[in-house]
Design a protein around this motif. Structure first.
Motif, PDB file in Angstrom:
ATOM      1  N   ALA A   1      54.922 -48.062-103.606  1.00 25.08           N
ATOM      2  CA  ALA A   1      55.640 -48.770-102.546  1.00 25.08           C
ATOM      3  C   ALA A   1      55.017 -48.537-101.179  1.00 25.08           C
ATOM      4  CB  ALA A   1      57.107 -48.345-102.533  1.00 25.08           C
ATOM      5  N   LEU A   2      54.299 -47.441-101.010  1.00 25.58           N
ATOM      6  CA  LEU A   2      53.611 -47.216 -99.743  1.00 25.58           C
ATOM      7  C   LEU A   2      52.448 -48.186 -99.565  1.00 25.58           C
ATOM      8  CD1 LEU A   2      53.875 -43.375 -99.863  1.00 25.58           C
ATOM      9  CD2 LEU A   2      54.597 -44.757 -97.906  1.00 25.58           C
TER      10      LEU A   2
ATOM     11  N   THR B   1      54.477 -52.095 -99.382  1.00 27.47           N
ATOM     12  CA  THR B   1      55.235 -52.346 -98.153  1.00 27.47           C
ATOM     13  C   THR B   1      54.363 -52.292 -96.903  1.00 27.47           C
ATOM     14  OG1 THR B   1      55.848 -50.002 -97.906  1.00 27.47           O
ATOM     15  CG2 THR B   1      57.343 -51.409 -99.176  1.00 27.47           C
TER      16      THR B   1
ATOM     17  N   THR C   1      62.365 -50.450 -95.465  1.00 29.80           N
ATOM     18  CA  THR C   1      62.859 -49.160 -94.988  1.00 29.80           C
ATOM     19  C   THR C   1      64.090 -49.349 -94.109  1.00 29.80           C
ATOM     20  OG1 THR C   1      60.614 -48.272 -95.002  1.00 29.80           O
ATOM     21  CG2 THR C   1      62.252 -47.072 -93.715  1.00 29.80           C
TER      22      THR C   1
ATOM     23  N   GLY D   1      57.449 -39.872 -97.720  1.00 32.53           N
ATOM     24  CA  GLY D   1      57.301 -41.263 -98.091  1.00 32.53           C
ATOM     25  C   GLY D   1      57.709 -42.355 -97.151  1.00 32.53           C
TER      26      GLY D   1
ATOM     27  N   HIS E   1      56.589 -37.580-106.419  1.00 30.41           N
ATOM     28  CA  HIS E   1      56.580 -39.045-106.373  1.00 30.41           C
ATOM     29  C   HIS E   1      56.368 -39.610-107.773  1.00 30.41           C
ATOM     30  CE1 HIS E   1      56.766 -40.361-102.179  1.00 30.41           C
ATOM     31  NE2 HIS E   1      56.053 -39.299-101.848  1.00 30.41           N
TER      32      HIS E   1
ATOM     33  N   GLN F   1      59.864 -46.178-100.700  1.00 33.28           N
ATOM     34  CA  GLN F   1      58.806 -45.165-100.680  1.00 33.28           C
ATOM     35  C   GLN F   1      59.367 -43.747-100.746  1.00 33.28           C
ATOM     36  OE1 GLN F   1      59.869 -46.783 -97.940  1.00 33.28           O
ATOM     37  NE2 GLN F   1      58.399 -48.339 -97.308  1.00 33.28           N
TER      38      GLN F   1
ATOM     39  N   TYR G   1      58.768 -54.534-103.978  1.00 28.97           N
ATOM     40  CA  TYR G   1      58.326 -53.238-103.467  1.00 28.97           C
ATOM     41  C   TYR G   1      58.001 -52.294-104.623  1.00 28.97           C
ATOM     42  CZ  TYR G   1      60.634 -55.051 -99.258  1.00 28.97           C
ATOM     43  OH  TYR G   1      61.032 -55.830 -98.201  1.00 28.97           O
TER      44      TYR G   1
ATOM     45  N   THR H   1      57.355 -45.083-106.372  1.00 29.54           N
ATOM     46  CA  THR H   1      57.556 -44.665-104.985  1.00 29.54           C
ATOM     47  C   THR H   1      56.230 -44.564-104.234  1.00 29.54           C
ATOM     48  OG1 THR H   1      57.571 -42.299-105.588  1.00 29.54           O
ATOM     49  CG2 THR H   1      59.701 -43.449-105.522  1.00 29.54           C
TER      50      THR H   1
END
Length: 411
Positions: free
Chosen positions: A214-215, A218, A366, A341, A207, A392, A17, A211
């Protein structure tokens, strides 16, 4: 900032991630693999290849450095959906400076608030957009701010004291190769995204490369996206959804990004059909316009869309059902999330009923839970306060630590 717990950071890296790669690393990877591939199609300024984009990024980063922009400096980007948004982001990334994003449709109040809170070193805005003179609007505000040394406008027009035209700035660069020593760490602050203010006054959300990245890491695997899956983006790049699922996702995949400057449903349909777009993100209003357009009968059957994510405000369930009827080969799902996030959407294996009646499942990695009034954990189906963590998750609110205390719980 509020860093992630070391054991969580280790897990996020082990799962892939967190890649510890900067946005500029994805640009360099794309240039190595397919330098002549179209990176961005900009309906105002034309298309640009990955190699040509990198050359402009290199030149801009050195020009900004020569003008005094350094690691940790904040630089406000308030532009329409033009290729300059990722161009400036990437150039700042080579320096280690921080991109501060806000919607271009902001006016005096919004610009003054963002510039003051961020303590910006510089900003870039259009000279004129939709008949509005941004330079004349913003210039009086900048006169009252200390440290705002670099004011750049795209298509400046007539010379304005204290302002630089974007192309003029590019021409100032003495070299086109950034110094490798400028590169930041993937855990450094890379971006501050200002929220839409739907839950109160706009806030600057911090961010890092990990981070924000990771959006993408993921979400993309859920749908099997790759470098051949063209992205169409009409949602504003000034908000997190358009920025993350537009230029950031395109660079992550090494695919082509099509930007629409101003919304036009017929043009969007024709462009997506012609370019073979596989993914887009709409607000409910844009999706409704698309489905009800007179041009849908002509272009709808030619669309190759695999996924439409719809969010930004409440999504009527009848709109999702209409999309499923009119685009039966396309997964049209709510995307729920926050600039902070965490998000959710429906997955390809979900039943039609789940897709139209729920907000789906959380992104990979998550963790969600529900708390009662006394902080006790509640079972599923019981109303309470939603708490969440994941790769995230943002790092705090810029310049407002009192807000951090309100939203962060002890690990």
């Amino acid at each position: 900032v509020r860093p992630h717990a070391p054991e969580l950071a280790e897990w996020y890296r082990a799962e892939g991630y967190w890649t510890d790669r900067l946005l500029i690393d994805f640009l360099e990877s794309a240039v190595r693999r397919f330098p002549d591939k179209t990176a961005i199609v900009d309906d105002r300024f034309g298309s640009i290849t990955y190699l040509a984009l990198q050359e402009r990024v290199f030149r801009l980063s050195t020009a900004l450095y020569q003008r005094g922009v350094r690691s940790g400096d904040r630089f406000v980007i308030a532009l329409p959906n033009w290729h300059h948004v990722p161009l400036v982001m990437l150039a700042l990334g080579y320096i280690g400076a921080i991109s501060v994003h806000m919607p271009v449709l902001g006016r005096e109040r919004e610009f003054e608030g963002v510039l003051r809170v961020s303590g910006a070193k510089g900003l870039v805005v259009p000279g004129c957009y939709h008949g509005h003179d941004y330079v004349s609007m913003i210039d009086p505000i900048t006169q009252e701010l200390e440290g705002l040394d670099l004011k750049v406008s795209i298509e400046l027009g007539d010379a304005k004291p204290g302002w630089l035209d974007f192309e003029q700035l590019l021409e100032e660069a003495h070299t086109s190769l950034p110094d490798p020593d400028w590169r930041p760490s993937p855990d450094d602050i890379t971006s501050v995204l200002f929220t839409s203010g739907s839950s109160g006054d706009p806030k600057g959300v911090i961010h890092s490369a990990n981070t924000l990245g990771a959006l993408n890491t993921t979400l993309a695997p859920i749908y099997g996206f790759g470098p051949d899956d063209v992205i169409f983006m009409a949602a504003s790049l000034g908000f997190s959804a358009g920025l993350i699922h537009g230029p950031r996702l395109a660079l992550f995949l090494g695919t082509t990004l099509i930007l629409q400057e101003s919304w036009n449903a017929e043009q969007a349909l024709e462009t997506m059909a012609r370019e073979g777009a596989a993914f887009t993100l709409f607000t409910p209003t844009l999706l409704h316009d698309l489905l009800e357009s007179d041009a849908f009968a002509q272009y709808g059957p030619r669309l190759a869309l695999q996924l439409i994510l719809c969010g930004g405000s409440n999504v009527p369930r009848h709109l999702l059902r209409s999309a499923r009827e009119r685009l039966p080969d396309t997964l049209t799902s709510v995307i729920w999330g926050m600039t902070e996030g965490i998000g959710s959407s429906c997955w390809p294996q979900d039943t039609p009923e789940r897709v139209t009646e729920t907000d789906g499942k959380a992104f990979l990695g998550t963790e969600l839970d529900i708390l009662g009034l006394d902080g006790e954990r509640l079972p599923r189906g019981v109303e309470g306060e939603l708490i969440m963590r994941g790769p995230q998750r943002f790092l705090g609110y810029f310049g407002r630590p009192e807000l951090d205390d309100e939203v962060f719980l002890p690990d």
